[in-house]
Scaffold this motif. Structure first.
Motif, PDB file in Angstrom:
ATOM      1  N   ASP A  56       0.817  -1.295  -0.055  1.00 44.15           N
ATOM      2  CA  ASP A  56       0.053  -0.041   0.085  1.00 44.15           C
ATOM      3  C   ASP A  56       1.000   1.234   0.008  1.00 44.15           C
ATOM      4  O   ASP A  56       0.999   1.935   1.013  1.00 44.15           O
ATOM      5  N   TYR A  57       1.353   1.480  -0.979  1.00 42.92           N
ATOM      6  CA  TYR A  57       2.492   2.598  -1.219  1.00 42.92           C
ATOM      7  C   TYR A  57       1.844   3.752  -1.134  1.00 42.92           C
ATOM      8  O   TYR A  57       2.426   4.703  -0.409  1.00 42.92           O
ATOM      9  N   ASP A  58       0.807   4.051  -1.480  1.00 41.32           N
ATOM     10  CA  ASP A  58       0.037   5.429  -1.181  1.00 41.32           C
ATOM     11  C   ASP A  58      -0.123   5.726   0.301  1.00 41.32           C
ATOM     12  O   ASP A  58       0.527   6.681   0.563  1.00 41.32           O
ATOM     13  N   ASN A 291      -5.573  12.047  -7.396  1.00 40.86           N
ATOM     14  CA  ASN A 291      -4.379  11.859  -8.483  1.00 40.86           C
ATOM     15  C   ASN A 291      -4.924  10.784  -9.514  1.00 40.86           C
ATOM     16  O   ASN A 291      -4.544  11.087 -10.677  1.00 40.86           O
ATOM     17  N   TYR A 292      -5.264   9.612  -9.099  1.00 39.60           N
ATOM     18  CA  TYR A 292      -5.621   8.546 -10.015  1.00 39.60           C
ATOM     19  C   TYR A 292      -6.780   8.683 -10.926  1.00 39.60           C
ATOM     20  O   TYR A 292      -6.830   8.813 -12.115  1.00 39.60           O
ATOM     21  N   ARG A 311       3.533   4.545 -11.182  1.00 40.01           N
ATOM     22  CA  ARG A 311       3.437   5.371 -10.259  1.00 40.01           C
ATOM     23  C   ARG A 311       3.588   6.822 -10.510  1.00 40.01           C
ATOM     24  O   ARG A 311       4.444   7.096 -11.591  1.00 40.01           O
ATOM     25  N   ASP A 312       2.715   7.877 -10.308  1.00 36.07           N
ATOM     26  CA  ASP A 312       3.167   9.085 -10.644  1.00 36.07           C
ATOM     27  C   ASP A 312       4.306   9.923  -9.827  1.00 36.07           C
ATOM     28  O   ASP A 312       3.946   9.885  -8.578  1.00 36.07           O
ATOM     29  N   GLY A 313       5.106  10.258 -10.377  1.00 39.59           N
ATOM     30  CA  GLY A 313       6.304  10.981  -9.712  1.00 39.59           C
ATOM     31  C   GLY A 313       6.038  12.125  -8.935  1.00 39.59           C
ATOM     32  O   GLY A 313       6.522  12.555  -8.013  1.00 39.59           O
ATOM     33  N   TRP A 317       4.933  15.029  -3.987  1.00 40.14           N
ATOM     34  CA  TRP A 317       4.721  16.474  -3.949  1.00 40.14           C
ATOM     35  C   TRP A 317       3.563  16.689  -3.545  1.00 40.14           C
ATOM     36  O   TRP A 317       3.024  17.899  -2.964  1.00 40.14           O
ATOM     37  N   GLN A 318       2.437  16.108  -4.213  1.00 39.61           N
ATOM     38  CA  GLN A 318       1.087  16.835  -4.284  1.00 39.61           C
ATOM     39  C   GLN A 318       0.753  16.299  -2.589  1.00 39.61           C
ATOM     40  O   GLN A 318      -0.206  17.242  -2.055  1.00 39.61           O
ATOM     41  N   ILE A 319       1.037  15.373  -2.150  1.00 41.27           N
ATOM     42  CA  ILE A 319       0.579  15.015  -0.701  1.00 41.27           C
ATOM     43  C   ILE A 319       1.273  16.022   0.162  1.00 41.27           C
ATOM     44  O   ILE A 319       0.596  16.486   1.199  1.00 41.27           O
TER      45      ILE A 319
END
Length: 328
Positions: A56-58, A291-292, A311-313, A317-319
């Motif tokens: 669960d990388y998110d 994001n998704y 994955r979005d790089g 940054w968004q988090i």
């Protein structure tokens, strides 16, 4: 000059955040399965942390923003959730899966009675229960929902799937709210909607995986409306007739749930358009969802687009920016 200093600060802060997420623990490079407890109870926190990083990388990215004294509990709860969510794909038969679920029911009872089994996730949950308030009812609710999923992995209606989301993703958020001693009807209701959005987005994200294994992730209520044949999706993926329309409708529902959660928090009394600082770590879970869904829209609602598997790089940054803006 002021703008230059602000940009420099942003770059430094971002670099610090990203460097802190490079895993340096004792499990680097190891492979963990849902039944592998060989990491042992000697370092349950490291086991849970690595388990979440892998499965669960998110959530792993959002962990940075929890208070330091709450991070162990966060990883324990998230590892528990990930463990149960992956049972279906790690057992050869539903019966073996049910045996795993029974193990966790017994483990929850043991945790409540002060005798947790020697499994690193169970031991981590027990440790968390000694310092924070976590509900055995909520833990068991997740187990029961995942157990039911072993028999019926697809849903006929949106209402059925929403109930499942409430019993899984939303309940995980309830546990985190309780762990941080945050109790209000507004936060709970917002968490309910966010959890539903999470489940919908997760199913859309995993649509290619489920189709490959002969499962339809989108409720039949939606696919039937757009004339989608499950067999056609299983064979032809994104080229199946009507599937993009079904994905569009399902993603719109996910957006609606996410926006409802946002509106409830930023429009509540005294919020000033911002999420409560203490609750923001929990509601950062909405950032990967947003994001998704945006990336899916950019892909023309083709959930089978290979770009969506990467994955979005920009997510980290968004988090980070969402946390400091107190919005998600």
């Amino acid at each position: 000059m002021k703008l230059g200093r602000a940009l420099a600060f942003g770059r430094q802060a971002r670099a610090k955040f990203l460097s802190n997420h490079a895993f340096k623990g004792p499990f680097k490079g190891r492979s963990l399965s849902t039944t592998d407890a060989s990491a042992g109870p000697s370092d349950t926190h490291a086991y849970c942390r690595e388990f979440v990083r892998k499965h669960d990388y998110d959530s792993f990215l959002t962990s940075y923003f929890y208070p330091r004294n709450a991070q162990r509990g966060f990883f324990a709860i998230k590892a528990f959730s990930a463990e149960l969510a992956t049972v279906q794909d790690n057992v050869s038969t539903a019966m073996i899966g049910k045996m795993r679920m029974q193990f966790w029911r017994d483990a929850i009872k043991g945790i409540s009675e002060g005798r947790p089994p020697k499994h690193p996730i169970a031991l981590a949950l027990y440790e968390t229960s000694q310092t924070s308030k976590i509900s055995a009812y909520h833990l068991k609710r997740i187990v029961d929902a995942r157990d039911a999923e072993l028999q019926t992995s697809s849903h006929l209606t949106i209402d059925s799937l929403t109930s499942h989301a409430e019993a899984t993703s939303s309940t995980v958020l309830y546990l985190l709210l309780s762990m941080l001693s945050l109790s209000s009807s507004t936060l709970s209701h917002a968490a309910s909607h966010l959890g539903t959005a999470q489940t919908f987005a997760t199913l859309l994200r995993a649509l290619p995986f489920h189709a490959k294994h002969g499962r339809m992730a989108i409720p039949a209520e939606i696919t039937a409306k757009h004339g989608v044949s499950q067999e056609d999706v299983f064979r032809h993926g994104g080229d199946a007739q009507g599937i993009e329309d079904a994905v569009f409708e399902f993603s719109t529902m996910a957006y609606d749930q996410l926006n409802t959660a946002r509106d409830m928090l930023v429009n509540s009394e005294g919020s000033n358009g911002r999420v409560l600082k203490e609750a923001m770590p929990i509601f950062l879970a909405g950032v990967p969802v947003s994001n998704y869904l945006k990336r899916l829209e950019k892909a023309g609602f083709n959930a089978f687009d290979a770009k969506l598997e990467r994955r979005d790089g920009l997510l980290a940054w968004q988090i980070w920016t969402s946390f400091y803006r107190k919005q998600f």
